[in-house]
Write a protein that holds these residues in place. Structure first.
Motif, PDB file in Angstrom:
ATOM      1  N   ASN A   8       0.827  -1.223   0.000  1.00 48.45           N
ATOM      2  CA  ASN A   8       0.000   0.000   0.000  1.00 48.45           C
ATOM      3  C   ASN A   8       0.855   1.263   0.000  1.00 48.45           C
ATOM      4  OD1 ASN A   8      -2.435  -1.647   0.381  1.00 48.45           O
ATOM      5  ND2 ASN A   8      -1.727  -1.878   2.490  1.00 48.45           N
ATOM      6  N   ASN A   9       1.916   1.253  -0.791  1.00 52.74           N
ATOM      7  CA  ASN A   9       2.837   2.389  -0.819  1.00 52.74           C
ATOM      8  C   ASN A   9       2.387   3.399  -1.881  1.00 52.74           C
ATOM      9  OD1 ASN A   9       5.025   3.835   0.029  1.00 52.74           O
ATOM     10  ND2 ASN A   9       6.569   2.511  -0.891  1.00 52.74           N
ATOM     11  N   SER A  10       1.907   4.548  -1.430  1.00 49.78           N
ATOM     12  CA  SER A  10       1.439   5.582  -2.357  1.00 49.78           C
ATOM     13  C   SER A  10       2.608   6.215  -3.096  1.00 49.78           C
ATOM     14  CB  SER A  10       0.681   6.671  -1.590  1.00 49.78           C
ATOM     15  OG  SER A  10      -0.451   6.154  -0.943  1.00 49.78           O
ATOM     16  N   ARG A  11       2.326   6.797  -4.228  1.00 50.78           N
ATOM     17  CA  ARG A  11       3.356   7.543  -4.952  1.00 50.78           C
ATOM     18  C   ARG A  11       3.751   8.772  -4.139  1.00 50.78           C
ATOM     19  NH1 ARG A  11       1.167   8.506 -10.941  1.00 50.78           N
ATOM     20  NH2 ARG A  11       3.191   9.577 -11.041  1.00 50.78           N
ATOM     21  N   HIS A  12       5.036   9.103  -4.188  1.00 52.87           N
ATOM     22  CA  HIS A  12       5.498  10.230  -3.357  1.00 52.87           C
ATOM     23  C   HIS A  12       4.844  11.544  -3.762  1.00 52.87           C
ATOM     24  CE1 HIS A  12       8.432  11.046  -6.660  1.00 52.87           C
ATOM     25  NE2 HIS A  12       8.323  12.287  -6.219  1.00 52.87           N
ATOM     26  N   SER A  13       4.429  11.665  -5.019  1.00 51.30           N
ATOM     27  CA  SER A  13       3.818  12.908  -5.480  1.00 51.30           C
ATOM     28  C   SER A  13       2.383  13.079  -4.971  1.00 51.30           C
ATOM     29  CB  SER A  13       3.817  12.959  -7.008  1.00 51.30           C
ATOM     30  OG  SER A  13       3.160  11.815  -7.545  1.00 51.30           O
ATOM     31  N   HIS A  14       1.757  11.976  -4.518  1.00 48.75           N
ATOM     32  CA  HIS A  14       0.376  12.042  -4.040  1.00 48.75           C
ATOM     33  C   HIS A  14       0.255  11.906  -2.524  1.00 48.75           C
ATOM     34  CE1 HIS A  14      -0.494  10.518  -8.311  1.00 48.75           C
ATOM     35  NE2 HIS A  14      -0.923  11.764  -8.249  1.00 48.75           N
ATOM     36  N   ALA A  15       1.314  11.502  -1.868  1.00 41.31           N
ATOM     37  CA  ALA A  15       1.242  11.185  -0.443  1.00 41.31           C
ATOM     38  C   ALA A  15       1.088  12.433   0.420  1.00 41.31           C
ATOM     39  CB  ALA A  15       2.494  10.426  -0.025  1.00 41.31           C
ATOM     40  N   ASP A  16       0.231  12.316   1.454  1.00 42.56           N
ATOM     41  CA  ASP A  16       0.153  13.401   2.441  1.00 42.56           C
ATOM     42  C   ASP A  16       1.146  13.174   3.584  1.00 42.56           C
ATOM     43  OD1 ASP A  16      -1.130  11.567   4.284  1.00 42.56           O
ATOM     44  OD2 ASP A  16      -3.038  11.997   3.318  1.00 42.56           O
ATOM     45  N   THR A  17       1.673  11.956   3.663  1.00 41.94           N
ATOM     46  CA  THR A  17       2.656  11.602   4.692  1.00 41.94           C
ATOM     47  C   THR A  17       3.796  10.826   4.027  1.00 41.94           C
ATOM     48  OG1 THR A  17       0.894  11.414   6.341  1.00 41.94           O
ATOM     49  CG2 THR A  17       3.015  10.406   6.886  1.00 41.94           C
ATOM     50  N   VAL A  18       5.020  11.260   4.259  1.00 45.02           N
ATOM     51  CA  VAL A  18       6.195  10.600   3.684  1.00 45.02           C
ATOM     52  C   VAL A  18       7.062  10.074   4.824  1.00 45.02           C
ATOM     53  CG1 VAL A  18       8.301  10.903   2.326  1.00 45.02           C
ATOM     54  CG2 VAL A  18       6.174  12.026   1.614  1.00 45.02           C
ATOM     55  N   ILE A  19       7.375   8.779   4.756  1.00 42.11           N
ATOM     56  CA  ILE A  19       8.283   8.153   5.716  1.00 42.11           C
ATOM     57  C   ILE A  19       9.586   7.847   4.988  1.00 42.11           C
ATOM     58  CG2 ILE A  19       8.669   6.180   7.245  1.00 42.11           C
ATOM     59  CD1 ILE A  19       5.603   5.838   7.361  1.00 42.11           C
ATOM     60  N   LEU A  20      10.697   8.339   5.521  1.00 42.77           N
ATOM     61  CA  LEU A  20      12.007   8.062   4.942  1.00 42.77           C
ATOM     62  C   LEU A  20      12.833   7.262   5.948  1.00 42.77           C
ATOM     63  CD1 LEU A  20      12.845  11.479   3.237  1.00 42.77           C
ATOM     64  CD2 LEU A  20      11.889   9.404   2.188  1.00 42.77           C
ATOM     65  N   VAL A  21      13.549   6.264   5.438  1.00 44.80           N
ATOM     66  CA  VAL A  21      14.216   5.298   6.309  1.00 44.80           C
ATOM     67  C   VAL A  21      15.725   5.306   6.098  1.00 44.80           C
ATOM     68  CG1 VAL A  21      14.302   2.878   7.011  1.00 44.80           C
ATOM     69  CG2 VAL A  21      12.156   3.850   6.168  1.00 44.80           C
ATOM     70  N   GLY A  22      16.446   5.410   7.202  1.00 40.72           N
ATOM     71  CA  GLY A  22      17.892   5.250   7.191  1.00 40.72           C
ATOM     72  C   GLY A  22      18.249   3.980   7.935  1.00 40.72           C
ATOM     73  N   SER A  23      18.773   2.994   7.228  1.00 43.01           N
ATOM     74  CA  SER A  23      19.021   1.686   7.847  1.00 43.01           C
ATOM     75  C   SER A  23      20.308   1.087   7.310  1.00 43.01           C
ATOM     76  CB  SER A  23      17.837   0.747   7.566  1.00 43.01           C
ATOM     77  OG  SER A  23      18.026  -0.500   8.177  1.00 43.01           O
ATOM     78  N   GLU A  24      21.006   0.377   8.165  1.00 39.80           N
ATOM     79  CA  GLU A  24      22.222  -0.320   7.758  1.00 39.80           C
ATOM     80  C   GLU A  24      21.948  -1.811   7.557  1.00 39.80           C
ATOM     81  OE1 GLU A  24      26.152  -0.599   6.611  1.00 39.80           O
ATOM     82  OE2 GLU A  24      25.070   1.234   7.120  1.00 39.80           O
ATOM     83  N   GLY A  25      21.209  -2.414   8.488  1.00 42.33           N
ATOM     84  CA  GLY A  25      20.960  -3.852   8.418  1.00 42.33           C
ATOM     85  C   GLY A  25      19.510  -4.225   8.212  1.00 42.33           C
ATOM     86  N   ASN A  26      18.679  -3.253   7.851  1.00 42.99           N
ATOM     87  CA  ASN A  26      17.265  -3.459   7.494  1.00 42.99           C
ATOM     88  C   ASN A  26      16.301  -3.555   8.670  1.00 42.99           C
ATOM     89  OD1 ASN A  26      17.661  -3.248   4.795  1.00 42.99           O
ATOM     90  ND2 ASN A  26      17.130  -5.339   4.271  1.00 42.99           N
ATOM     91  N   SER A  27      16.752  -3.568   9.923  1.00 42.68           N
ATOM     92  CA  SER A  27      15.805  -3.690  11.028  1.00 42.68           C
ATOM     93  C   SER A  27      14.904  -2.465  11.145  1.00 42.68           C
ATOM     94  CB  SER A  27      16.541  -3.929  12.351  1.00 42.68           C
ATOM     95  OG  SER A  27      17.400  -2.851  12.657  1.00 42.68           O
ATOM     96  N   THR A  28      15.411  -1.278  10.817  1.00 47.18           N
ATOM     97  CA  THR A  28      14.593  -0.061  10.897  1.00 47.18           C
ATOM     98  C   THR A  28      13.446  -0.095   9.896  1.00 47.18           C
ATOM     99  OG1 THR A  28      16.590   1.131  11.571  1.00 47.18           O
ATOM    100  CG2 THR A  28      14.705   2.469  10.956  1.00 47.18           C
TER     101      THR A  28
END
Length: 201
Positions: A8-28
């Motif tokens: 259910n990942n909306s396109r960034h151009s349409h999203a009202d909420t953007v989550i950005l992730v910084g991860s090294e080993g994928n747990s985040t």
């Protein structure tokens, strides 16, 4: 490692909420997915991506939520090591606010330093802070849930973040050989050699 796919990942151009992730080993990413699905269930249009995929603009976004770990001596993790450079070209909407949640281990001296660096850079870029920088020590689901409650209060929507970590991937092995030593002196040690199972024909 490849980043997980987010349902259910909306396109960034349409999203009202953007989550950005910084991860090294994928747990985040697991925490980000929990947040993404909880917000989507509340009716928000949510886009989740790596901090390195930070777009120049999010025309419909009202809030930017950054979940990031810290690598080594306070450096950016792998999926965020180009974020600060990309931020220089960011043109945020006037009403866009942000919140940063850091992940780390308090036993390290640079605990969640990159989360603080990220928050400072976003403030310098002119974004308003939705919540103070918060941290999650050793992947604490309880700390994450408390942050979710604070975020929900700001959004006017109760937000229950019930994160259950996905079990690590495993690989079946076949015992190929065993050699025992020290039995005669009552100090047994076994050396085991394993192999990958043969692929089915």
């Amino acid at each position: 490692r490849r980043q997980p796919r987010i349902a259910n990942n909306s396109r960034h151009s349409h999203a009202d909420t953007v989550i950005l992730v910084g991860s090294e080993g994928n747990s985040t990413w697991g925490f980000a997915d929990t947040l993404h699905q909880a917000l989507t269930a509340q009716g928000f249009l949510v886009h989740t991506g790596a901090m390195n995929e930070h777009a120049a603009n999010y025309p419909s976004a009202k809030r930017l939520l950054l979940l990031t770990s810290t690598y080594g001596d306070g450096a950016a993790p792998a999926s965020a090591n180009r974020f600060l450079a990309r931020l220089a070209h960011f043109k945020p909407p006037a009403d866009l606010s942000f919140a940063v949640l850091g992940f780390g281990d308090r036993s390290f001296s640079d605990y969640c330093r990159f989360a603080d660096v990220t928050a400072a850079a976003l403030s310098e870029a002119g974004l308003a802070q939705l919540l103070p920088v918060a941290t999650v020590d050793r992947q604490s689901a309880q700390a994450f849930a408390r942050w979710g409650q604070a975020l929900g209060a700001k959004l006017g929507n109760p937000l229950a973040l019930e994160h259950v970590a996905a079990p690590p991937r495993t690989q079946s092995l076949v015992l190929a050989a065993r050699t025992d030593f020290g039995i005669e002196v009552q100090a047994p040690i076994a050396v085991l050699r394993f192999e990958l199972p043969e692929a089915p024909q």
